[in-house]
Design a protein around this motif. Sequence first.
Motif, PDB file in Angstrom:
ATOM      1  N   THR A 101       0.825  -1.211   0.000  1.00  0.00           N
ATOM      2  CA  THR A 101       0.000   0.000   0.000  1.00  0.00           C
ATOM      3  C   THR A 101       0.855   1.255   0.000  1.00  0.00           C
ATOM      4  O   THR A 101       0.565   2.225  -0.712  1.00  0.00           O
ATOM      5  N   PRO A 130      -5.997  -6.989  -0.410  1.00  0.00           N
ATOM      6  CA  PRO A 130      -6.070  -5.540  -0.157  1.00  0.00           C
ATOM      7  C   PRO A 130      -7.019  -5.222   0.993  1.00  0.00           C
ATOM      8  O   PRO A 130      -7.974  -5.962   1.252  1.00  0.00           O
ATOM      9  N   VAL A 135      -7.080   0.022  -1.150  1.00  0.00           N
ATOM     10  CA  VAL A 135      -8.053   0.311  -2.203  1.00  0.00           C
ATOM     11  C   VAL A 135      -8.213   1.821  -2.383  1.00  0.00           C
ATOM     12  O   VAL A 135      -8.234   2.333  -3.508  1.00  0.00           O
ATOM     13  N   THR A 154     -12.237  -2.048  -9.992  1.00  0.00           N
ATOM     14  CA  THR A 154     -11.820  -2.047  -8.594  1.00  0.00           C
ATOM     15  C   THR A 154     -13.028  -2.111  -7.669  1.00  0.00           C
ATOM     16  O   THR A 154     -13.021  -2.825  -6.658  1.00  0.00           O
ATOM     17  N   ARG A 155     -14.100  -1.387  -8.019  1.00  0.00           N
ATOM     18  CA  ARG A 155     -15.298  -1.437  -7.178  1.00  0.00           C
ATOM     19  C   ARG A 155     -15.903  -2.840  -7.208  1.00  0.00           C
ATOM     20  O   ARG A 155     -16.355  -3.351  -6.188  1.00  0.00           O
ATOM     21  N   LEU A 158     -14.021  -4.931  -4.869  1.00  0.00           N
ATOM     22  CA  LEU A 158     -14.419  -4.684  -3.473  1.00  0.00           C
ATOM     23  C   LEU A 158     -15.630  -5.524  -3.096  1.00  0.00           C
ATOM     24  O   LEU A 158     -15.668  -6.145  -2.024  1.00  0.00           O
ATOM     25  N   VAL A 169     -12.657   4.704   1.904  1.00  0.00           N
ATOM     26  CA  VAL A 169     -12.829   4.075   0.598  1.00  0.00           C
ATOM     27  C   VAL A 169     -13.955   4.753  -0.178  1.00  0.00           C
ATOM     28  O   VAL A 169     -13.821   5.039  -1.378  1.00  0.00           O
TER      29      VAL A 169
END
Length: 379
Positions: A101, A130, A135, A154-155, A158, A169
């Motif tokens: 990160t 992650p 994120v 990316t969403r 998640l 986030v």
Amino acid sequence: MLARLYIAEGKPGKAVHVFERMVESGAQIDSVAVATAAGACGMLRSLIDGTKVHRVAKERGLGYDVLVSNTLLKMYMDCGCVDEAWAVFNQMPEKDVISCTEMIRANVKRGCFNEGLKLFRQMVGDGVKPDPLSVSSVLPACARMSAGKHGKVTRGFLLRHGIRMNLTVLNALVDMYVKSGFIKSAAKVFARLKYRDLVSWTVMITGYSLHGQGKIGVDLFCQMEKETSTQIDEITYAAVLHACVAARMVEEGKFYFNCIKTPTVAHCALFVTLLSRSELFYEAKNFIADKKTAADPVMPEQELKDYEINLKDCRPMVLNALFMLFSSKSPRQYLHQYLKTHRGPAMASLSITAALSSSVSGLAAANDFNDRRQTTSRS
């Protein structure tokens, strides 16, 4: 233990001194002691002391310890030594979510968006799961128009992997949609927020103004004032001033400008732009003359353009007065220092408008990192 107490009291210099005394006395040095000292050096931005701590870590066989490596990595980043941080990262036999990160954040901060995305994908591919901070660190890289699809991917990641969608986030998600051009998607995420902090409101207000909907941004600011008791800071006032400029709402802009206790260069430039766009040229000139008397810093023409302040509607007499007004410090230096002080180093390389919409990861991200590092050291 004593060194950690000094850090908790905001005295990193004394923490470094305690570590030096431990080394000189031949006391046993463990990973927690080295990590604490390295963290103190990072707080001091002292590369000389940090290099000494790194040397001690190598001498004591702690150079490859995960806790020590993560803290050294962050220390080098805090000191602005990116190459040294990469060297530590590349030499780590095992990389965890904290180290990955930190490097993602470093790449995104430097504008190396593709590298940040690549590192995120590599982290996932290596089996490192992650967390919310990692994120929220990669989402700004998805904010470019060409990378908007990465934000949606990316969403989806998640949701599929059950990553906790905390406020950091979600704020980063709103920011990503705003800067990718998807203002409606940003508004949907914002509307679903059960809790909104000052960053949430600021990003959305700025988003509307950047998309030519300044009136909605000003209305949202009014809604924020009614719904929250949070103290409004200078960045949020800059956001609503930007919205007033976009909507040419002069009276509202004057009111909000007068609410600012100590206007900055950014506030003054936005206010002059508002007056000029509204053809109040003499009023703009008089405002500049008053500020010149107060000996405010300089903002030359090219710097104003760099900060995306629209001067096309300004008449020459206003421009000449504006460019002669500011002279002691570059606004880039001024604004960078201002953003570092108020919202964290992650914003230091951004322009005014980008900074207003990118205020999600500064102090919150730094605090999350410190909390995780302390939890790791206790375990």
